[in-house]
Motif scaffolding. Structure first.
Motif, short mmCIF file in Angstrom:
data_model
loop_
_atom_site.label_atom_id
_atom_site.label_comp_id
_atom_site.label_asym_id
_atom_site.label_seq_id
_atom_site.Cartn_x
_atom_site.Cartn_y
_atom_site.Cartn_z
N LEU A 137 0.82 9.27 -2.61
CA LEU A 137 0.70 8.55 -1.35
C LEU A 137 -0.76 8.25 -1.01
O LEU A 137 -1.07 7.20 -0.43
CB LEU A 137 1.37 9.35 -0.23
CG LEU A 137 2.89 9.39 -0.33
CD1 LEU A 137 3.45 10.50 0.55
CD2 LEU A 137 3.49 8.05 0.07
N MET A 138 -1.66 9.15 -1.36
CA MET A 138 -3.08 8.89 -1.12
C MET A 138 -3.53 7.69 -1.95
O MET A 138 -4.28 6.82 -1.46
CB MET A 138 -3.90 10.12 -1.50
CG MET A 138 -5.35 10.04 -1.09
SD MET A 138 -5.53 10.18 0.68
CE MET A 138 -7.28 9.84 0.88
N VAL A 143 -5.08 1.85 -1.93
CA VAL A 143 -4.88 0.47 -2.39
C VAL A 143 -4.65 -0.46 -1.21
O VAL A 143 -5.26 -1.54 -1.11
CB VAL A 143 -3.70 0.40 -3.39
CG1 VAL A 143 -3.30 -1.05 -3.64
CG2 VAL A 143 -4.07 1.08 -4.69
N HIS A 144 -3.76 -0.07 -0.30
CA HIS A 144 -3.42 -0.96 0.81
C HIS A 144 -4.57 -1.08 1.81
O HIS A 144 -4.79 -2.14 2.39
CB HIS A 144 -2.15 -0.47 1.49
CG HIS A 144 -0.94 -0.52 0.59
ND1 HIS A 144 -0.65 -1.61 -0.18
CD2 HIS A 144 0.04 0.39 0.35
CE1 HIS A 144 0.45 -1.40 -0.87
NE2 HIS A 144 0.89 -0.19 -0.57
N CYS A 145 -5.30 0.00 2.03
CA CYS A 145 -6.47 -0.08 2.91
C CYS A 145 -7.52 -1.01 2.32
O CYS A 145 -8.15 -1.80 3.04
CB CYS A 145 -7.05 1.31 3.15
SG CYS A 145 -6.12 2.32 4.31
N ARG A 146 -7.70 -0.93 1.01
CA ARG A 146 -8.68 -1.79 0.35
C ARG A 146 -8.26 -3.26 0.47
O ARG A 146 -9.10 -4.13 0.70
CB ARG A 146 -8.82 -1.38 -1.11
CG ARG A 146 -9.97 -2.06 -1.83
CD ARG A 146 -10.36 -1.30 -3.09
NE ARG A 146 -9.25 -1.07 -3.99
CZ ARG A 146 -8.75 0.13 -4.26
NH1 ARG A 146 -9.25 1.22 -3.70
NH2 ARG A 146 -7.74 0.26 -5.10
N ALA A 193 2.46 1.34 2.69
CA ALA A 193 2.15 0.05 3.31
C ALA A 193 2.53 0.04 4.78
O ALA A 193 1.81 -0.50 5.63
CB ALA A 193 2.88 -1.06 2.56
N HIS A 194 3.67 0.65 5.10
CA HIS A 194 4.14 0.71 6.48
C HIS A 194 3.13 1.42 7.37
O HIS A 194 2.76 0.93 8.44
CB HIS A 194 5.49 1.43 6.51
CG HIS A 194 6.14 1.48 7.85
ND1 HIS A 194 7.35 0.87 8.11
CD2 HIS A 194 5.77 2.05 9.03
CE1 HIS A 194 7.68 1.06 9.37
NE2 HIS A 194 6.74 1.80 9.96
N PHE A 208 3.29 -6.93 12.91
CA PHE A 208 3.26 -5.72 12.08
C PHE A 208 4.01 -5.96 10.77
O PHE A 208 3.49 -5.67 9.68
CB PHE A 208 3.88 -4.55 12.84
CG PHE A 208 4.24 -3.39 11.96
CD1 PHE A 208 3.29 -2.46 11.56
CD2 PHE A 208 5.56 -3.23 11.50
CE1 PHE A 208 3.63 -1.40 10.73
CE2 PHE A 208 5.90 -2.17 10.68
CZ PHE A 208 4.93 -1.25 10.30
N TRP A 209 5.25 -6.47 10.87
CA TRP A 209 6.05 -6.67 9.66
C TRP A 209 5.44 -7.71 8.75
O TRP A 209 5.62 -7.66 7.52
CB TRP A 209 7.49 -7.03 10.04
CG TRP A 209 8.22 -5.86 10.61
CD1 TRP A 209 8.66 -5.70 11.88
CD2 TRP A 209 8.58 -4.66 9.91
NE1 TRP A 209 9.27 -4.48 12.03
CE2 TRP A 209 9.24 -3.82 10.84
CE3 TRP A 209 8.41 -4.21 8.60
CZ2 TRP A 209 9.72 -2.56 10.49
CZ3 TRP A 209 8.90 -2.95 8.25
CH2 TRP A 209 9.54 -2.14 9.19
N ALA A 210 4.68 -8.66 9.32
CA ALA A 210 3.99 -9.64 8.48
C ALA A 210 2.93 -8.96 7.63
O ALA A 210 2.71 -9.33 6.46
CB ALA A 210 3.36 -10.72 9.36
N VAL A 211 2.25 -7.96 8.18
CA VAL A 211 1.25 -7.22 7.40
C VAL A 211 1.94 -6.43 6.29
O VAL A 211 1.46 -6.41 5.14
CB VAL A 211 0.43 -6.28 8.31
CG1 VAL A 211 -0.51 -5.41 7.46
CG2 VAL A 211 -0.37 -7.07 9.33
N VAL A 212 3.06 -5.78 6.60
CA VAL A 212 3.80 -5.04 5.57
C VAL A 212 4.21 -5.98 4.43
O VAL A 212 4.04 -5.67 3.24
CB VAL A 212 5.05 -4.36 6.17
CG1 VAL A 212 5.87 -3.69 5.07
CG2 VAL A 212 4.64 -3.33 7.22
#
Length: 238
Positions: A137-138, A143-146, A193-194, A208-212
């Motif tokens: 998970l880390m 990855v998603h934060c980047r 991602a959520h 929010f869901w668009a970002v996911v």
């Protein structure tokens, strides 16, 4: 009568165990099943709406009773048991001595083995699962934060009764349930991602869901997997 968050009660003439819960993010009253506690949880956006949640539950007594009856039977960890760990089917095994759990490949397939017996053995297996959950998970959180150009939040692993993850944007923290390590990799990626998307939008709005969706595509199959199999993950008694 005034109802309060966390109060437990039973439906009249039915006996179904209920717990009242206030979730400020909720847009409406709802009911979910806590498989581990063996009770239905009535969720309301405020304490004032708890009475509405109780009224709603009285219209769904048959559904509540059926869902409680259908929840998986709790099972504990045991040598010989098979688990799916991040999509990999592994067999649990016991070793002599106080040996930390380790995953090895064998001709019969991957084996997750630890020393000891009983509670001591289970603790070592659980420690491995929590550590693997944090690693996976880390990595996906990073990855998603980047991708979104966000600083990496503080990530922790715990064992909540209902949520698979939670995010506190103001503190820059994300918490995950270790139990999702028993889910397929795509579901783990969706969960990361959520929660990262909550660093951008604290609600569950279309934005929010668009970002996911930007991060992992259509989240619907992964949400459906958790709805279908989530009770089974919580049925693992540790």
């Amino acid at each position: 009568m005034t109802y309060r968050d966390g109060q437990r009660l039973s439906l009249e003439a039915d006996g179904a165990p209920l717990r009242l819960s206030v979730n400020r993010r909720a847009r409406r009253v709802s009911i979910r099943i806590d498989a581990r506690a063996g009770e239905a949880v009535l969720v309301a956006p405020s304490e004032r709406r708890l009475v509405d949640a109780i009224a709603f539950a009285r219209t769904r007594t048959d559904w509540i009773r059926a869902r409680l009856a259908d929840r998986p039977v709790a099972v504990g960890l045991a040598p010989g048991q098979r688990l799916s760990v991040a999509g990999e089917d592994v067999t649990l095994a016991a070793l002599p001595g106080a040996v930390a759990a380790r995953l090895t490949d064998t001709p019969e397939g991957p084996v997750l083995a630890a020393g000891g017996e009983g509670a001591a053995w289970s603790r070592r297996i659980l420690t491995f699962l929590k550590r693997r959950a944090r690693e996976v998970l880390m990595a996906r959180t990073e990855v998603h934060c980047r991708t979104l150009g966000l600083p990496l939040p503080k990530v922790s692993i715990n064992d909540p009764r209902s949520r698979w993850g939670s995010c506190t944007p103001g503190r820059g923290t994300i918490r995950y349930s270790w139990r999702v390590i028993l889910a397929p990799p795509a579901v783990l990626d969706y969960l990361a991602a959520h929660e990262v998307a909550h660093l951008v939008h604290g609600d569950h709005s279309p934005r929010f869901w668009a970002v996911v969706a930007q991060l992992i595509g259509d989240p619907a199959p992964h949400r459906a997997w958790l709805r279908q199999h989530g009770a089974g993950l919580h049925a693992l008694a540790v």
